[in-house]
Design an enzyme around this catalytic site. Structure first.
Site, PDB file in Angstrom:
ATOM      1  N   CYS A  21       1.013  -1.261  -0.063  1.00 37.13           N
ATOM      2  CA  CYS A  21       0.041   0.089   0.521  1.00 37.13           C
ATOM      3  C   CYS A  21       0.660   1.245  -0.004  1.00 37.13           C
ATOM      4  O   CYS A  21       2.031   1.399   0.155  1.00 37.13           O
ATOM      5  CB  CYS A  21      -0.532  -0.373   1.298  1.00 37.13           C
ATOM      6  SG  CYS A  21      -2.022  -1.425   1.361  1.00 37.13           S
ATOM      7  N   ARG A  76      -4.944   6.998   0.867  1.00 34.38           N
ATOM      8  CA  ARG A  76      -3.945   6.655   0.659  1.00 34.38           C
ATOM      9  C   ARG A  76      -4.865   4.875  -0.329  1.00 34.38           C
ATOM     10  O   ARG A  76      -5.241   5.289  -1.112  1.00 34.38           O
ATOM     11  CB  ARG A  76      -3.946   4.658   1.907  1.00 34.38           C
ATOM     12  CG  ARG A  76      -5.097   4.339   2.006  1.00 34.38           C
ATOM     13  CD  ARG A  76      -4.963   2.993   1.862  1.00 34.38           C
ATOM     14  NE  ARG A  76      -4.197   2.286   2.016  1.00 34.38           N
ATOM     15  CZ  ARG A  76      -4.549   1.892   3.223  1.00 34.38           C
ATOM     16  NH1 ARG A  76      -4.879   1.549   4.295  1.00 34.38           N
ATOM     17  NH2 ARG A  76      -3.441   0.612   3.910  1.00 34.38           N
TER      18      ARG A  76
END
Length: 324
Positions: free
Chosen positions: A2, A15
């Site tokens: 991520c 994100r």
């Protein structure tokens, strides 16, 4: 895998979540009177309202990332091989399971300073949500109007780093990621001078020469370098809509294209969703891999009240706007 980004001065946080499977994710608003329970501490029955991406199991929101009504953001990112949790509780600490951390912090804290002070009392316990659920190896980016920091659970407890880049990916630990940026200090968004051999007539045959050497793969260290470079040089417009759009362009710069990363199990690791929380307007924006369109859920005062979760299934089908 991520990537998380924070713009504390702009009140924009968000994100990419890169994963080879879905986990029942949906946008979930937890109102102020929803009761959070914990394994080793008292329930939290009154707290800041929060919004973020979560799966809901046994009526419990399991947040991957979230932000609260005060503008504090917290995201958990995969940290395999380094994350360490303790098997036994220690009465000298606030003992929390990893999945309890985001509600505990966002429920109580309004600023990054408050969050860090709370986390300095925390000892992370090796407790999954329930039998059959994974004990995810994580570290966290925490950001608010007063700054951003990283919390990494190591064998001797939580380590804290000032988030000087405003970026977090995965391994290695944050100090090594920042040290690695020294290897790219010569990069620039501008066309460089010919210092290789000034006597040679070396032609500039296109734009982007200042970024030669910027990593293009999606490994954690490369994503860290690339998004840190883009973040430092990104130009934001005056309009709030334009700023949110630019934020998503930054996330696009480190997104995973389906089929380009195959896990050892033969699955496609891809950016399942990207999100941005606008702390000024209290809006959580997201787009999924297949939708591509930006969707928004507002944390209204009405939704922040009460004691029942508000869940919004993701729009995950392709959407097109036809001009004829």
């Amino acid at each position: 895998m991520c990537t998380s980004i924070s713009f504390c001065d702009r009140g924009l946080y968000g994100r990419n979540l890169d994963l080879e499977y879905h986990f029942g994710e949906q946008v979930v608003i937890t109102p102020r009177a929803y009761p959070f329970t914990f394994h080793h501490s008292e329930p939290l029955t009154s707290h800041h309202a929060m919004i973020g991406m979560a799966s809901v199991a046994q009526n419990t929101p399991l947040y991957a990332e979230a932000a609260n009504e005060a503008g504090l953001y917290m995201a958990g990112l995969y940290f395999p091989g380094n994350a360490h949790y303790f098997e036994e509780p220690d009465p000298g600490y606030l003992n929390l399971a990893p999945y309890e951390l985001i509600p505990a912090v966002l429920g109580r804290c309004a600023t990054a300073a408050e969050a860090r002070a709370l986390l300095e009392t925390v000892r992370l316990a090796a407790i999954p949500f329930a039998p059959g659920y994974p004990l995810a190896a994580l570290h966290w980016q925490v950001a608010g109007p007063d700054g951003s920091f990283i919390a990494e659970p190591m064998e001797d407890g939580l380590h804290f780093c000032d988030d000087v880049a405003g970026v977090l990916t995965n391994n290695p630990p944050y100090p090594y990621q920042v040290m690695n940026l020294n290897n790219y200090r010569g990069l620039s968004p501008r066309t460089p001078e010919n210092t290789f051999a000034p006597a040679l007539d070396l032609k500039v045959y296109g734009q982007g020469f200042g970024g030669l050497g910027l990593p293009g793969d999606v490994s954690p260290m490369s994503r860290f370098v690339r998004v840190a470079f883009c973040k430092q040089h990104a130009v934001f417009p005056d309009s709030r809509d334009g700023q949110v759009t630019q934020f998503f362009h930054l996330l696009d710069a480190v997104s995973m294209v389906r089929g380009t990363v195959i896990t050892p199990e033969g699955r496609c690791d891809e950016t399942t969703y990207s999100c941005c929380y606008d702390a000024k307007e209290r809006v959580y924006y997201y787009k999924t891999y297949d939708s591509g369109c930006l969707h928004g859920v507002r944390l209204t005062e009405e939704l922040a009240g009460g004691d029942a979760l508000h869940c919004y299934p993701l729009a995950d089908k392709p959407q097109f706007v036809w001009d004829n």
